[in-house]
Design a protein around this motif. Structure first.
Motif, PDB file in Angstrom:
ATOM      1  N   ASN A  23       0.824  -1.206   0.000  1.00 38.64           N
ATOM      2  CA  ASN A  23       0.000   0.000   0.000  1.00 38.64           C
ATOM      3  C   ASN A  23       0.863   1.263   0.000  1.00 38.64           C
ATOM      4  O   ASN A  23       0.564   2.229  -0.713  1.00 38.64           O
ATOM      5  CB  ASN A  23      -0.920  -0.019   1.212  1.00 38.64           C
ATOM      6  CG  ASN A  23      -2.329   0.360   0.879  1.00 38.64           C
ATOM      7  OD1 ASN A  23      -2.626   0.721  -0.242  1.00 38.64           O
ATOM      8  ND2 ASN A  23      -3.195   0.290   1.862  1.00 38.64           N
ATOM      9  N   LEU A  24       1.907   1.262   0.801  1.00 36.84           N
ATOM     10  CA  LEU A  24       2.789   2.434   0.855  1.00 36.84           C
ATOM     11  C   LEU A  24       3.443   2.704  -0.496  1.00 36.84           C
ATOM     12  O   LEU A  24       3.488   3.851  -0.959  1.00 36.84           O
ATOM     13  CB  LEU A  24       3.865   2.231   1.922  1.00 36.84           C
ATOM     14  CG  LEU A  24       3.450   2.433   3.370  1.00 36.84           C
ATOM     15  CD1 LEU A  24       4.558   1.964   4.302  1.00 36.84           C
ATOM     16  CD2 LEU A  24       3.130   3.880   3.633  1.00 36.84           C
ATOM     17  N   VAL A  25       3.933   1.672  -1.144  1.00 35.26           N
ATOM     18  CA  VAL A  25       4.605   1.861  -2.434  1.00 35.26           C
ATOM     19  C   VAL A  25       3.605   2.260  -3.511  1.00 35.26           C
ATOM     20  O   VAL A  25       3.885   3.130  -4.346  1.00 35.26           O
ATOM     21  CB  VAL A  25       5.384   0.584  -2.825  1.00 35.26           C
ATOM     22  CG1 VAL A  25       5.899   0.672  -4.246  1.00 35.26           C
ATOM     23  CG2 VAL A  25       6.539   0.364  -1.871  1.00 35.26           C
ATOM     24  N   ALA A  26       2.425   1.645  -3.505  1.00 30.78           N
ATOM     25  CA  ALA A  26       1.420   1.983  -4.517  1.00 30.78           C
ATOM     26  C   ALA A  26       0.987   3.442  -4.396  1.00 30.78           C
ATOM     27  O   ALA A  26       0.888   4.155  -5.409  1.00 30.78           O
ATOM     28  CB  ALA A  26       0.215   1.058  -4.376  1.00 30.78           C
ATOM     29  N   PHE A  27       0.739   3.902  -3.185  1.00 36.41           N
ATOM     30  CA  PHE A  27       0.329   5.292  -3.012  1.00 36.41           C
ATOM     31  C   PHE A  27       1.483   6.254  -3.269  1.00 36.41           C
ATOM     32  O   PHE A  27       1.271   7.382  -3.719  1.00 36.41           O
ATOM     33  CB  PHE A  27      -0.276   5.512  -1.630  1.00 36.41           C
ATOM     34  CG  PHE A  27      -1.727   5.168  -1.567  1.00 36.41           C
ATOM     35  CD1 PHE A  27      -2.688   6.059  -2.006  1.00 36.41           C
ATOM     36  CD2 PHE A  27      -2.139   3.942  -1.083  1.00 36.41           C
ATOM     37  CE1 PHE A  27      -4.030   5.753  -1.976  1.00 36.41           C
ATOM     38  CE2 PHE A  27      -3.474   3.617  -1.040  1.00 36.41           C
ATOM     39  CZ  PHE A  27      -4.429   4.513  -1.485  1.00 36.41           C
ATOM     40  N   ASP A  28       2.710   5.829  -3.006  1.00 37.14           N
ATOM     41  CA  ASP A  28       3.859   6.680  -3.311  1.00 37.14           C
ATOM     42  C   ASP A  28       3.992   6.884  -4.810  1.00 37.14           C
ATOM     43  O   ASP A  28       4.223   8.003  -5.275  1.00 37.14           O
ATOM     44  CB  ASP A  28       5.134   6.054  -2.741  1.00 37.14           C
ATOM     45  CG  ASP A  28       6.349   6.906  -3.033  1.00 37.14           C
ATOM     46  OD1 ASP A  28       6.334   8.097  -2.667  1.00 37.14           O
ATOM     47  OD2 ASP A  28       7.308   6.384  -3.631  1.00 37.14           O
ATOM     48  N   VAL A  29       3.816   5.809  -5.578  1.00 40.05           N
ATOM     49  CA  VAL A  29       3.896   5.939  -7.038  1.00 40.05           C
ATOM     50  C   VAL A  29       2.743   6.790  -7.556  1.00 40.05           C
ATOM     51  O   VAL A  29       2.927   7.639  -8.433  1.00 40.05           O
ATOM     52  CB  VAL A  29       3.902   4.533  -7.686  1.00 40.05           C
ATOM     53  CG1 VAL A  29       3.702   4.631  -9.191  1.00 40.05           C
ATOM     54  CG2 VAL A  29       5.189   3.816  -7.365  1.00 40.05           C
ATOM     55  N   TRP A  30       1.560   6.588  -6.995  1.00 38.89           N
ATOM     56  CA  TRP A  30       0.394   7.357  -7.434  1.00 38.89           C
ATOM     57  C   TRP A  30       0.548   8.841  -7.111  1.00 38.89           C
ATOM     58  O   TRP A  30       0.230   9.702  -7.931  1.00 38.89           O
ATOM     59  CB  TRP A  30      -0.860   6.786  -6.789  1.00 38.89           C
ATOM     60  CG  TRP A  30      -2.123   7.464  -7.203  1.00 38.89           C
ATOM     61  CD1 TRP A  30      -2.681   7.475  -8.454  1.00 38.89           C
ATOM     62  CD2 TRP A  30      -2.971   8.244  -6.368  1.00 38.89           C
ATOM     63  NE1 TRP A  30      -3.849   8.207  -8.429  1.00 38.89           N
ATOM     64  CE2 TRP A  30      -4.054   8.689  -7.164  1.00 38.89           C
ATOM     65  CE3 TRP A  30      -2.935   8.586  -5.025  1.00 38.89           C
ATOM     66  CZ2 TRP A  30      -5.060   9.470  -6.651  1.00 38.89           C
ATOM     67  CZ3 TRP A  30      -3.957   9.359  -4.518  1.00 38.89           C
ATOM     68  CH2 TRP A  30      -5.007   9.800  -5.334  1.00 38.89           C
ATOM     69  N   SER A  89       3.433  10.441  -6.634  1.00 32.50           N
ATOM     70  CA  SER A  89       4.580  11.032  -7.325  1.00 32.50           C
ATOM     71  C   SER A  89       4.213  11.415  -8.758  1.00 32.50           C
ATOM     72  O   SER A  89       4.855  12.273  -9.340  1.00 32.50           O
ATOM     73  CB  SER A  89       5.762  10.067  -7.324  1.00 32.50           C
ATOM     74  OG  SER A  89       5.477   8.942  -8.134  1.00 32.50           O
ATOM     75  N   ARG A  90       3.173  10.788  -9.320  1.00 27.09           N
ATOM     76  CA  ARG A  90       2.723  11.185 -10.659  1.00 27.09           C
ATOM     77  C   ARG A  90       2.009  12.531 -10.623  1.00 27.09           C
ATOM     78  O   ARG A  90       2.061  13.277 -11.594  1.00 27.09           O
ATOM     79  CB  ARG A  90       1.772  10.128 -11.223  1.00 27.09           C
ATOM     80  CG  ARG A  90       2.447   8.860 -11.601  1.00 27.09           C
ATOM     81  CD  ARG A  90       1.455   7.885 -12.171  1.00 27.09           C
ATOM     82  NE  ARG A  90       2.084   6.602 -12.427  1.00 27.09           N
ATOM     83  CZ  ARG A  90       1.429   5.517 -12.743  1.00 27.09           C
ATOM     84  NH1 ARG A  90       0.113   5.541 -12.843  1.00 27.09           N
ATOM     85  NH2 ARG A  90       2.073   4.394 -12.953  1.00 27.09           N
ATOM     86  N   THR A  91       1.340  12.824  -9.514  1.00 29.85           N
ATOM     87  CA  THR A  91       0.584  14.076  -9.432  1.00 29.85           C
ATOM     88  C   THR A  91       1.415  15.221  -8.873  1.00 29.85           C
ATOM     89  O   THR A  91       1.126  16.370  -9.155  1.00 29.85           O
ATOM     90  CB  THR A  91      -0.667  13.880  -8.558  1.00 29.85           C
ATOM     91  OG1 THR A  91      -0.270  13.485  -7.243  1.00 29.85           O
ATOM     92  CG2 THR A  91      -1.581  12.822  -9.152  1.00 29.85           C
ATOM     93  N   ALA A  92       2.420  14.932  -8.069  1.00 31.92           N
ATOM     94  CA  ALA A  92       3.221  15.998  -7.452  1.00 31.92           C
ATOM     95  C   ALA A  92       4.377  16.385  -8.364  1.00 31.92           C
ATOM     96  O   ALA A  92       4.868  15.582  -9.158  1.00 31.92           O
ATOM     97  CB  ALA A  92       3.759  15.538  -6.106  1.00 31.92           C
ATOM     98  N   GLU A  93       4.809  17.614  -8.221  1.00 27.32           N
ATOM     99  CA  GLU A  93       5.951  18.073  -9.002  1.00 27.32           C
ATOM    100  C   GLU A  93       7.259  17.552  -8.416  1.00 27.32           C
ATOM    101  O   GLU A  93       8.182  17.218  -9.144  1.00 27.32           O
ATOM    102  CB  GLU A  93       5.955  19.594  -9.058  1.00 27.32           C
ATOM    103  CG  GLU A  93       4.767  20.167  -9.796  1.00 27.32           C
ATOM    104  CD  GLU A  93       4.727  21.675  -9.722  1.00 27.32           C
ATOM    105  OE1 GLU A  93       5.651  22.270  -9.130  1.00 27.32           O
ATOM    106  OE2 GLU A  93       3.777  22.257 -10.252  1.00 27.32           O
ATOM    107  N   GLU A  94       7.345  17.516  -7.094  1.00 30.09           N
ATOM    108  CA  GLU A  94       8.544  17.022  -6.429  1.00 30.09           C
ATOM    109  C   GLU A  94       8.316  15.580  -6.014  1.00 30.09           C
ATOM    110  O   GLU A  94       7.289  15.244  -5.436  1.00 30.09           O
ATOM    111  CB  GLU A  94       8.856  17.861  -5.202  1.00 30.09           C
ATOM    112  CG  GLU A  94       9.118  19.307  -5.524  1.00 30.09           C
ATOM    113  CD  GLU A  94       9.333  20.109  -4.257  1.00 30.09           C
ATOM    114  OE1 GLU A  94       9.377  19.514  -3.175  1.00 30.09           O
ATOM    115  OE2 GLU A  94       9.446  21.328  -4.354  1.00 30.09           O
ATOM    116  N   THR A  95       9.277  14.747  -6.304  1.00 30.17           N
ATOM    117  CA  THR A  95       9.141  13.338  -5.931  1.00 30.17           C
ATOM    118  C   THR A  95      10.079  13.050  -4.766  1.00 30.17           C
ATOM    119  O   THR A  95      11.291  12.994  -4.923  1.00 30.17           O
ATOM    120  CB  THR A  95       9.479  12.426  -7.119  1.00 30.17           C
ATOM    121  OG1 THR A  95      10.785  12.748  -7.582  1.00 30.17           O
ATOM    122  CG2 THR A  95       8.476  12.606  -8.240  1.00 30.17           C
TER     123      THR A  95
END
Length: 125
Positions: free
Chosen positions: A44-51, A53-59
């Protein structure tokens, strides 16, 4: 890939882990179920991190960093948990959780923990 796929898989893994913790009697199987729940949280943590990071400018990838901490904690937990289970198995001869609970509660002969001390005081008086 949509966020729903890993989220549903994570929920299924977590529910399977909860069932294993609640239904199993063997301490090693309970530890395995806890590991399954922690892996569901990691997914869950990795899936939401990838999701995110697509919407945020800074990853920042903070979900992946938290996953590394969770894996380290899970490794320490399973090491200490297995050591405790092995020590209890050597002393008691079983790793059945219900039997271990019964032996821990069965020392006093009742619910009062001071009953043996009171009986010993009456016997010496």
């Amino acid at each position: 890939m949509h966020l729903a796929y890993p989220a549903v898989l994570s929920a299924l893994l977590f529910c399977t882990g909860v069932y294993g913790v609640l239904a199993r009697r063997n301490a090693i199987l309970v530890l395995m179920s806890v590991e399954l729940m922690l892996n569901a949280v990691n997914l869950n943590l990795v899936a939401f991190d990838v999701w995110l990071s697509r919407t945020a400018e800074e990853t920042l990838h903070s979900g992946q960093a938290l996953t590394l901490f969770t894996i380290a904690i899970a490794a320490a937990e399973i090491g200490i948990g297995l050591a405790i289970v092995l020590a209890v198995y050597r002393n008691r001869g079983t790793s059945d959780i219900d039997k271990l609970r019964d032996t821990a509660e069965g020392h006093g002969g009742g619910t009062d923990g001071d009953a043996p001390a009171a009986e010993k005081a009456e016997a010496t008086a």
